[in-house]
Design an enzyme around this catalytic site. Sequence first.
Site, PDB file in Angstrom:
ATOM      1  N   THR A   1     114.130  -2.229 121.653  1.00  0.00           N
ATOM      2  CA  THR A   1     114.172  -0.586 121.017  1.00  0.00           C
ATOM      3  C   THR A   1     113.520  -0.389 120.014  1.00  0.00           C
ATOM      4  O   THR A   1     113.092   0.880 119.639  1.00  0.00           O
ATOM      5  CB  THR A   1     115.858  -0.783 120.696  1.00  0.00           C
ATOM      6  OG1 THR A   1     116.248  -0.848 122.362  1.00  0.00           O
ATOM      7  CG2 THR A   1     116.193   0.746 120.321  1.00  0.00           C
TER       8      THR A   1
ATOM      9  N   ASP B   1     111.132  -4.659 127.037  1.00  0.00           N
ATOM     10  CA  ASP B   1     112.368  -4.750 126.871  1.00  0.00           C
ATOM     11  C   ASP B   1     113.008  -6.199 127.150  1.00  0.00           C
ATOM     12  O   ASP B   1     112.560  -6.791 128.085  1.00  0.00           O
ATOM     13  CB  ASP B   1     113.060  -3.813 127.831  1.00  0.00           C
ATOM     14  CG  ASP B   1     114.532  -3.879 127.811  1.00  0.00           C
ATOM     15  OD1 ASP B   1     115.056  -2.686 127.934  1.00  0.00           O
ATOM     16  OD2 ASP B   1     115.135  -4.835 127.862  1.00  0.00           O
ATOM     17  N   SER B   2     113.774  -6.703 126.082  1.00  0.00           N
ATOM     18  CA  SER B   2     114.296  -8.079 125.954  1.00  0.00           C
ATOM     19  C   SER B   2     114.754  -8.575 127.464  1.00  0.00           C
ATOM     20  O   SER B   2     115.017  -9.878 127.590  1.00  0.00           O
ATOM     21  CB  SER B   2     114.749  -8.610 124.961  1.00  0.00           C
ATOM     22  OG  SER B   2     116.186  -8.229 124.839  1.00  0.00           O
TER      23      SER B   2
ATOM     24  N   THR C   1     117.034  -6.549 121.289  1.00  0.00           N
ATOM     25  CA  THR C   1     118.475  -7.154 120.938  1.00  0.00           C
ATOM     26  C   THR C   1     119.447  -7.805 122.003  1.00  0.00           C
ATOM     27  O   THR C   1     120.099  -8.726 121.835  1.00  0.00           O
ATOM     28  CB  THR C   1     119.639  -6.111 120.384  1.00  0.00           C
ATOM     29  OG1 THR C   1     119.718  -5.174 121.350  1.00  0.00           O
ATOM     30  CG2 THR C   1     118.814  -5.316 119.127  1.00  0.00           C
TER      31      THR C   1
ATOM     32  N   THR D   1     132.724 -23.541 125.800  1.00  0.00           N
ATOM     33  CA  THR D   1     133.865 -22.717 125.775  1.00  0.00           C
ATOM     34  C   THR D   1     133.483 -21.314 126.197  1.00  0.00           C
ATOM     35  O   THR D   1     132.556 -20.645 125.526  1.00  0.00           O
ATOM     36  CB  THR D   1     134.911 -22.680 124.711  1.00  0.00           C
ATOM     37  OG1 THR D   1     136.029 -21.980 124.956  1.00  0.00           O
ATOM     38  CG2 THR D   1     134.216 -22.381 123.370  1.00  0.00           C
ATOM     39  N   GLN D   2     134.242 -20.574 126.915  1.00  0.00           N
ATOM     40  CA  GLN D   2     134.149 -19.131 127.195  1.00  0.00           C
ATOM     41  C   GLN D   2     134.695 -18.271 125.796  1.00  0.00           C
ATOM     42  O   GLN D   2     134.620 -17.056 125.801  1.00  0.00           O
ATOM     43  CB  GLN D   2     134.848 -18.508 128.399  1.00  0.00           C
ATOM     44  CG  GLN D   2     134.201 -19.160 129.619  1.00  0.00           C
ATOM     45  CD  GLN D   2     134.987 -18.791 130.834  1.00  0.00           C
ATOM     46  OE1 GLN D   2     135.912 -17.723 130.817  1.00  0.00           O
ATOM     47  NE2 GLN D   2     134.683 -19.069 131.965  1.00  0.00           N
TER      48      GLN D   2
HETATM   49  N1  ASP Z   1     116.935  -2.975 125.919  1.00  0.00           N
HETATM   50  C1  ASP Z   1     116.641  -3.339 124.491  1.00  0.00           C
HETATM   51  C2  ASP Z   1     116.020  -4.655 124.552  1.00  0.00           C
HETATM   52  O1  ASP Z   1     116.752  -5.747 124.392  1.00  0.00           O
HETATM   53  C3  ASP Z   1     117.683  -3.204 123.686  1.00  0.00           C
HETATM   54  C4  ASP Z   1     117.322  -3.551 122.235  1.00  0.00           C
HETATM   55  O2  ASP Z   1     116.308  -3.839 121.739  1.00  0.00           O
HETATM   56  O3  ASP Z   1     118.322  -3.209 121.386  1.00  0.00           O
HETATM   57  O4  ASP Z   1     114.696  -4.621 124.668  1.00  0.00           O
END
Ligand code: ASP
Length: 347
Positions: free
Chosen positions: A14, A59-60, A91, A274-275
């Site tokens: 992002t 985009d990750s 993220t 663990t969850q």
């Molecule tokens: N969808 C984005 C990613 O993971 C979200 C972010 O970076 O905050 O590339």
Amino acid sequence: MPFARVCILYTGGTIGMQKSAAGYAPAAGFLGQQMAALSEFRNPALPAYDIHEFDPLLDSSNMTPADWLKIARCLEAEYAQYDGFIVIHGTDTMTYTASALAFLLDGLHKPVILTGSQIPLCEVRNDAVENLITALLIAGNYPIPEVCLYFGGRLLRGCRAVKSNASGLSAFDSPNYPHLGSAGIDLAMNWHAISPPAEQAPPLRVENTSLPLVGVLKLFPGMTAAMAKAFLQPPLQGAVLEAYGVGTAPDHDLELVRAFQQASQRGVVLVAVTQCRQGTVSLGSYVTGSQLERAGVVGGADMTSEAALSKLFYLFGKGCTPEQVRAELPRNLRGELTPAWPGWMKR
Ligand code: ASP
């Protein structure tokens, strides 16, 4: 380190995205242009830095284990030239990449800090400037020999971090390990929690040569043996079993238990985590847990699911046999787990 040099690997996320009709998307060159236009990034208090932009920017959610290896190799290639490293990353899967890099970078003794933002740098109100500036200051000034994640004022051990908030700006936490540092008025490092520096500076090595197939299976009430069997099919080599509580799974469904047992006997390595957000696995505490142990499942202590997955990837990828992987999983390799206290929770 007054003349520290920091290498920024920009993989996407992002932070450098541009608005399109279908939502935010990565755009080549855009982040570098914006940073060049902002005076903050030319402040002499910052270490000197170079930006290496990946192609394509991702985009990750599109990151794969092949990308983990690509980032690790890139860090290995640049390692001698710089004092610290930043990996700018989306993220959504940042904790997977942070965990994977912690394992893949054998002999690391310089800081590698993953960061990104929840709001792009192009927006007037954003968390990108603070995250990037603070990550640069930490990477250039603090000799932390670890893969870390810096976000929203928190410096975390990469292989302990989880994304805990989809929309808040303090989006990451490490529920089973103290924060490595915090950024308030001052930058405060928690040196007790940070790995000690290596006595000699070993060369950095990335030993992984293959891309093993590993996965995550989350238990849920109603999971059938057929579902588990379908997931555990070859060529899967290892799987993280996200079990309940301290590591329990239904033992009334004998077919399901057999599915785990047969997979283990075929050489698929199963590791239970663990969850729960916090706490540790102790397979011997309940009958519903010890049956997993008998089926060949290894207890993953307090590892995050991301750490357990990437540990499987790392161990198989550097050529370990299933027996060697089973033996290494409970060992603390990178500070990813708290070794079991003998007799913990045995009743
Ligand atoms: N969808 C984005 C990613 O993971 C979200 C972010 O970076 O905050 O590339």
